[in-house]
Design an enzyme around this catalytic site. Structure first.
Site, short mmCIF file in Angstrom:
data_model
loop_
_atom_site.label_atom_id
_atom_site.label_comp_id
_atom_site.label_asym_id
_atom_site.label_seq_id
_atom_site.Cartn_x
_atom_site.Cartn_y
_atom_site.Cartn_z
N ASP A 104 -10.67 33.59 -11.13
CA ASP A 104 -10.84 34.69 -12.09
C ASP A 104 -12.07 35.53 -11.73
O ASP A 104 -12.02 36.76 -11.78
CB ASP A 104 -10.99 34.12 -13.51
CG ASP A 104 -11.36 35.20 -14.51
OD1 ASP A 104 -10.55 36.13 -14.70
OD2 ASP A 104 -12.46 35.13 -15.08
N LYS A 142 -9.65 30.81 -18.30
CA LYS A 142 -10.93 30.21 -18.67
C LYS A 142 -10.79 29.33 -19.90
O LYS A 142 -11.42 28.29 -20.01
CB LYS A 142 -11.97 31.30 -18.91
CG LYS A 142 -12.31 32.13 -17.67
CD LYS A 142 -13.48 33.04 -17.88
CE LYS A 142 -13.16 34.24 -18.76
NZ LYS A 142 -12.31 35.24 -18.09
N ARG A 193 -10.84 43.77 -9.53
CA ARG A 193 -10.26 44.63 -10.57
C ARG A 193 -11.25 45.69 -11.01
O ARG A 193 -10.88 46.83 -11.27
CB ARG A 193 -9.83 43.79 -11.77
CG ARG A 193 -8.59 42.93 -11.53
CD ARG A 193 -8.41 41.91 -12.65
NE ARG A 193 -8.30 42.56 -13.94
CZ ARG A 193 -8.62 41.98 -15.10
NH1 ARG A 193 -9.10 40.75 -15.12
NH2 ARG A 193 -8.49 42.63 -16.23
N HIS A 227 -11.56 33.65 -29.20
CA HIS A 227 -11.99 34.64 -28.22
C HIS A 227 -11.74 36.03 -28.76
O HIS A 227 -10.68 36.31 -29.33
CB HIS A 227 -11.23 34.47 -26.89
CG HIS A 227 -11.67 35.44 -25.83
ND1 HIS A 227 -12.79 35.25 -25.06
CD2 HIS A 227 -11.14 36.64 -25.44
CE1 HIS A 227 -12.93 36.26 -24.22
NE2 HIS A 227 -11.95 37.13 -24.44
N SER A 273 -6.78 36.40 -17.07
CA SER A 273 -8.22 36.25 -16.99
C SER A 273 -8.77 35.51 -18.21
O SER A 273 -9.53 34.55 -18.09
CB SER A 273 -8.89 37.62 -16.87
OG SER A 273 -10.29 37.51 -16.85
#
Length: 436
Positions: free
Chosen positions: A162, A188, A169, A83, A184
């Site tokens: 999320d 996932k 947010r 990621h 967050s």
């Protein structure tokens, strides 16, 4: 248990219990005991007061449990993902996913869309004619079994807490909270059913984290919290002062990714980072004895063309046109182009990634709001990279566009996006540090 008591507790800097965090997460998406304004106030309290590692780890776990967790144990092979925190020209997922899969890693990659100056993997993939990122769970499993690579978007039942909390947010100026960013991202990833995760934490002008100190703090939080939730973790801090590679814009970045996998790209920074990240995935998967062995395996997958074939098969498996690999004209192409030239001679000192990203967005390659439509064909080709020499009258950028009304704003940004020096600048490091 009452929302107001939990808000007061965090407002005063106290540590929340696991039960209190569970109550908050339930309230974010399915519990009438929390009003939206109460959720917003607690998010601000977390932003101001922070969270301990234990709190963040449990928040991450609870958010992952708010929806469905994929169980991929019936699919042979180690499951590892990567990621990135986002940048400009960052198309490494399209390269490292196929390379890692070619080395035996199963890569279940759930990605996002671009917002603002930062591009999104899903938008790039959808510039391939027919490519589907909205696979069913059954189709996703088939892709992982057949190709060892699946690249999809977040589904409705993956970490719904999320989605709900991120929407709050975004409108309460709490996006930058490291505890909330950590939860967050990792919620996932936990729901993907992976055993290992490589994090690419960007740092610099074009990154979400502008300073190395902030990037290090986020990387450290991600590694600690991921490890606490049973993931094998490593995080690289990588420079994002200048765009990565030479292309910014969706179909252009697909084309550049294909060139890297073919071994014909001149973007050494993009190739080297993609190989390094893929190698870390191979190592976390337990398929290499050390970093050097992992990189040799990935380089072999690159030079042999095995990674390219995985990408071809992935495209076909997900409904896309695999012929784009050999015929890039099948990708969306802008109808017009123009050059941004310099009137000076010297060496490119800096190229501001954020300004280039905003310029691409102004052309239509990105979106200001989640509901905006993007133009997959438009973008910017960077003709000269930092450290390279340029002469007066030569091109700095090639701008690919469809709408002339959008061109002036983009070219103005590009004229301000570079600096030239008389002597070669000090070479900037791409890999700033590693946290494991």
């Amino acid at each position: 248990m009452r929302a107001i008591d939990i808000i007061r507790k965090k407002r005063d800097g106290e540590e929340l219990t696991s039960a209190e965090i569970d109550f908050f997460v339930r309230g974010s998406h399915s519990d009438a005991e929390w009003a939206p304004y109460q959720l917003s106030v607690l998010l601000m309290a977390v932003f101001l007061r922070g969270m301990t590692t234990r709190e963040i780890a449990h928040l991450t776990h609870a958010m992952a449990d708010s929806g469905k967790r994929l169980d991929l144990s019936d699919i042979p092979g180690p499951k590892v993902d990567k990621h990135s925190t986002g940048g400009v020209g960052d198309k490494t997922s399209l390269i490292l996913g196929p390379l890692a899969a070619a080395c035996g890693v199963v890569v279940p990659m759930i990605s996002g869309r671009g917002l603002g100056h930062s591009g999104g993997t899903l938008d790039k993939l959808e510039s391939i004619p027919g490519f589907r990122v909205g696979l069913s769970e059954s189709e996703f499993r088939t892709a992982l079994r057949n190709v060892k690579l699946g690249m999809i978007g977040q589904t409705q039942d993956i970490a719904p807490a999320d989605k709900a909390l991120y929407a709050l947010r975004d409108v309460t100026s709490t996006v930058e909270s490291i505890p909330l960013i950590t939860a967050s991202i990792l919620s996932k990833k936990l729901a993907e059913g992976i055993s290992g995760l490589v994090m690419d934490v960007k740092c610099g002008r074009g990154a979400f984290m502008k300073t190395r100190e902030d990037a290090r703090a986020l990387a450290d939080s991600l590694v600690r919290v991921g490890t606490a939730n049973g993931l094998k973790m490593t995080a690289l801090l990588t420079a994002m002062d200048a765009p990565l590679g030479r292309c910014v814009g969706n179909s252009l970045e697909v084309l550049e990714s294909i060139e890297v996998l073919k071994g014909t790209s001149t973007s050494k920074d993009l190739t080297d980072l993609s190989v390094l990240l893929a190698a870390r995935m191979v190592k976390l998967a337990g398929l290499a004895s050390d970093d050097q062995d992992a990189e040799v395996r990935v380089r072999n997958a690159l030079t042999s063309g095995a990674g390219l074939e995985v990408f071809r098969n992935c495209i076909e498996q997900q409904g896309g046109d695999p012929h784009v690999i050999d015929d890039p004209t099948r990708l969306p192409m802008a109808t017009r182009s123009t050059q941004v030239r310099t009137d000076r001679t010297g060496f490119i000192d800096q190229i501001d990634a954020e300004l280039v990203g905003i310029a691409a967005m102004r052309l239509g390659a990105g979106r200001n709001r989640a509901e905006d439509t993007i133009d997959h064909a438009v973008g910017i080709v960077i003709c000269v990279k930092p450290g390279e020499k340029i002469r007066s009258g030569e091109s700095l950028f090639e701008v690919r566009f469809n709408d002339e009304a959008k061109l002036a704003a983009a070219t103005d940004l590009l004229q301000r996006a570079y600096t030239i020096s008389e002597s070669p600048p000090t070479e900037q490091r791409l890999i700033l540090e590693e946290i494991a």
